[in-house]
Design a protein around this motif. Structure first.
Motif, PDB file in Angstrom:
ATOM      1  N   UNK A 162       0.969  -1.141  -0.125  1.00  0.00           N
ATOM      2  CA  UNK A 162      -0.068   0.033  -0.116  1.00  0.00           C
ATOM      3  C   UNK A 162       0.685   1.327   0.104  1.00  0.00           C
ATOM      4  N   UNK A 163       0.770   2.045  -1.205  1.00  0.00           N
ATOM      5  CA  UNK A 163       1.571   3.331  -1.253  1.00  0.00           C
ATOM      6  C   UNK A 163       1.190   4.388  -0.136  1.00  0.00           C
ATOM      7  N   UNK A 168       4.890  -2.459   2.908  1.00  0.00           N
ATOM      8  CA  UNK A 168       5.566  -3.412   2.011  1.00  0.00           C
ATOM      9  C   UNK A 168       6.478  -2.444   1.174  1.00  0.00           C
ATOM     10  N   UNK A 169       6.851  -1.248   1.482  1.00  0.00           N
ATOM     11  CA  UNK A 169       7.662  -0.465   0.911  1.00  0.00           C
ATOM     12  C   UNK A 169       9.187  -0.759   0.891  1.00  0.00           C
ATOM     13  N   UNK A 170       9.539  -1.305   2.224  1.00  0.00           N
ATOM     14  CA  UNK A 170      10.738  -1.652   2.495  1.00  0.00           C
ATOM     15  C   UNK A 170      11.353  -2.722   1.539  1.00  0.00           C
ATOM     16  N   UNK A 171      10.406  -3.557   1.499  1.00  0.00           N
ATOM     17  CA  UNK A 171      10.385  -4.710   0.502  1.00  0.00           C
ATOM     18  C   UNK A 171      10.778  -4.349  -0.959  1.00  0.00           C
ATOM     19  N   UNK A 172      10.177  -3.552  -1.390  1.00  0.00           N
ATOM     20  CA  UNK A 172      10.184  -3.024  -2.749  1.00  0.00           C
ATOM     21  C   UNK A 172      11.790  -2.324  -2.857  1.00  0.00           C
ATOM     22  N   UNK A 196       6.883   8.439  -5.033  1.00  0.00           N
ATOM     23  CA  UNK A 196       7.215   9.495  -3.905  1.00  0.00           C
ATOM     24  C   UNK A 196       7.504   8.926  -2.671  1.00  0.00           C
ATOM     25  N   UNK A 197       6.949   7.621  -2.516  1.00  0.00           N
ATOM     26  CA  UNK A 197       7.227   6.866  -0.981  1.00  0.00           C
ATOM     27  C   UNK A 197       8.897   6.439  -1.104  1.00  0.00           C
ATOM     28  N   UNK A 198       9.136   5.938  -2.439  1.00  0.00           N
ATOM     29  CA  UNK A 198      10.631   5.408  -2.407  1.00  0.00           C
ATOM     30  C   UNK A 198      11.689   6.651  -2.456  1.00  0.00           C
ATOM     31  N   UNK A 199      11.335   7.835  -2.913  1.00  0.00           N
ATOM     32  CA  UNK A 199      12.073   8.899  -3.233  1.00  0.00           C
ATOM     33  C   UNK A 199      11.540  10.050  -2.489  1.00  0.00           C
ATOM     34  N   UNK A 200      11.513  10.362  -1.168  1.00  0.00           N
ATOM     35  CA  UNK A 200      11.063  11.497  -0.541  1.00  0.00           C
ATOM     36  C   UNK A 200      11.418  12.418  -0.928  1.00  0.00           C
TER      37      UNK A 200
END
Length: 311
Positions: A162-163, A168-172, A196-200
């Motif tokens: 869920x963005x 699950x973002x850490x796994x991605x 945006x989650x991956x690259x604040x």
């Protein structure tokens, strides 16, 4: 001087050298006139190119692209501007990630299969990431689990995230680390939110799904590559409604349905299309439950859509 293409707007390119120097570059006219180039875009994001900086204005940071390096691989789809033209989505990839959703909008299995076929044809490992877990109720979770089981058994990585809640973002992040990854998906699946989650700090524009159509609105206009904070690069692509198969012949298609591969050599005919031919091992495997019937239907549908004309 060597540089990598980070952004393409059709006429101008943003390129970056190994030292991090960025140039606005144009391509030499020779590429536009080259009859050997059958794609709508001779240069794609991810390409390694030779550039000649324009020394007339040191502050302008302009350059001319004089040569295109040989591609390790690329992902291609038929161009929306002409069915007999192809469009190179991106080049020199380590992997491709398809962002999917069970609802708002729903990603069809047919679309997923077209993407996976194209990735397999160009030797690019593919990962399926289902977003919007936060809005899935029991019915959607049941459907997700069935899809996850189907593709995991074939050998694909399938993730649920869920963005919005960042689950699950850490796994991605771990999957993307130190790799060049193409990210694709329908408009509205939350691709920009995930980036945006991956690259604040990047703050890509996001748009809600269109209420009247249930389809997403395009927020990315051109393909663009970003350097990830933890190492590696991410190529964001415009949301695609269709993923037209290009450069794949009918007799080759079954080789890119990975679960069919073990049965291909057992067919009675070498050029078997696995439709109505006698002695077809693929159809026998479908009847025996060794190949999922929905995937077989997907194969037959794609087969029917492949144009006979060569690109």
């Amino acid at each position: 001087m060597q540089a990598t293409v980070y952004k393409s707007t059709g006429s101008w390119y943003v390129v970056k050298t190994a030292t991090g120097e960025t140039f606005q570059a144009r391509m030499k006219g020779i590429f536009k006139k080259n009859d050997d180039i059958t794609s709508t875009n001779p240069i794609a994001v991810g390409d390694v190119v030779e550039i000649a900086p324009d020394d007339s204005d040191a502050n302008a940071k302009n350059a001319m692209i004089t040569a295109i390096g040989e591609r390790r691989n690329y992902i291609v789809r038929s161009s929306p501007h002409g069915r007999h033209k192809k469009h190179i989505v991106a080049a020199n990839l380590d992997q491709a990630m398809l962002i999917c959703t069970i609802k708002e909008p729903r990603t069809s299995l047919g679309f997923i299969d077209r993407f996976l076929v194209t990735a397999a044809a160009y030797h690019v490992p593919a990962i399926l990431v289902f977003n919007k877990k936060d809005i899935y109720k029991a019915k959607e979770m049941e459907l997700y689990e069935a899809i996850e089981a189907l593709y995991t058994e074939i050998g694909y990585q399938v993730k649920l995230i869920s963005a919005t809640t960042q689950e699950g973002i850490e796994e991605i992040q771990a999957i993307l680390k130190d790799k060049t990854t193409l990210m694709s998906g329908h408009s509205g699946v939350g691709k920009s939110s995930l980036i945006n989650d991956l690259m604040p700090g990047l703050d890509l524009r996001t748009t809600a799904v269109s209420g009247w159509s249930g389809k997403g609105l395009h927020t990315t206009t051109f393909a663009e590559m970003f350097d990830l904070p933890g190492g590696g690069c991410l190529i964001d692509t415009p949301g695609v409604r269709e993923f037209g198969i290009a450069e794949i012949e009918k007799t080759e298609l079954s080789h890119y349905f990975l679960e069919m591969v073990p049965f291909l050599s057992q067919c009675q005919f070498n050029n078997c299309l696995h439709l109505n031919e006698p002695g077809c091992a693929v159809k026998a495997a479908v009847e025996a439950g060794e190949i999922d019937p929905e995937r077989y239907v997907s194969y037959a549908t794609i087969l029917e859509s492949i144009q006979e004309e060569q690109y």
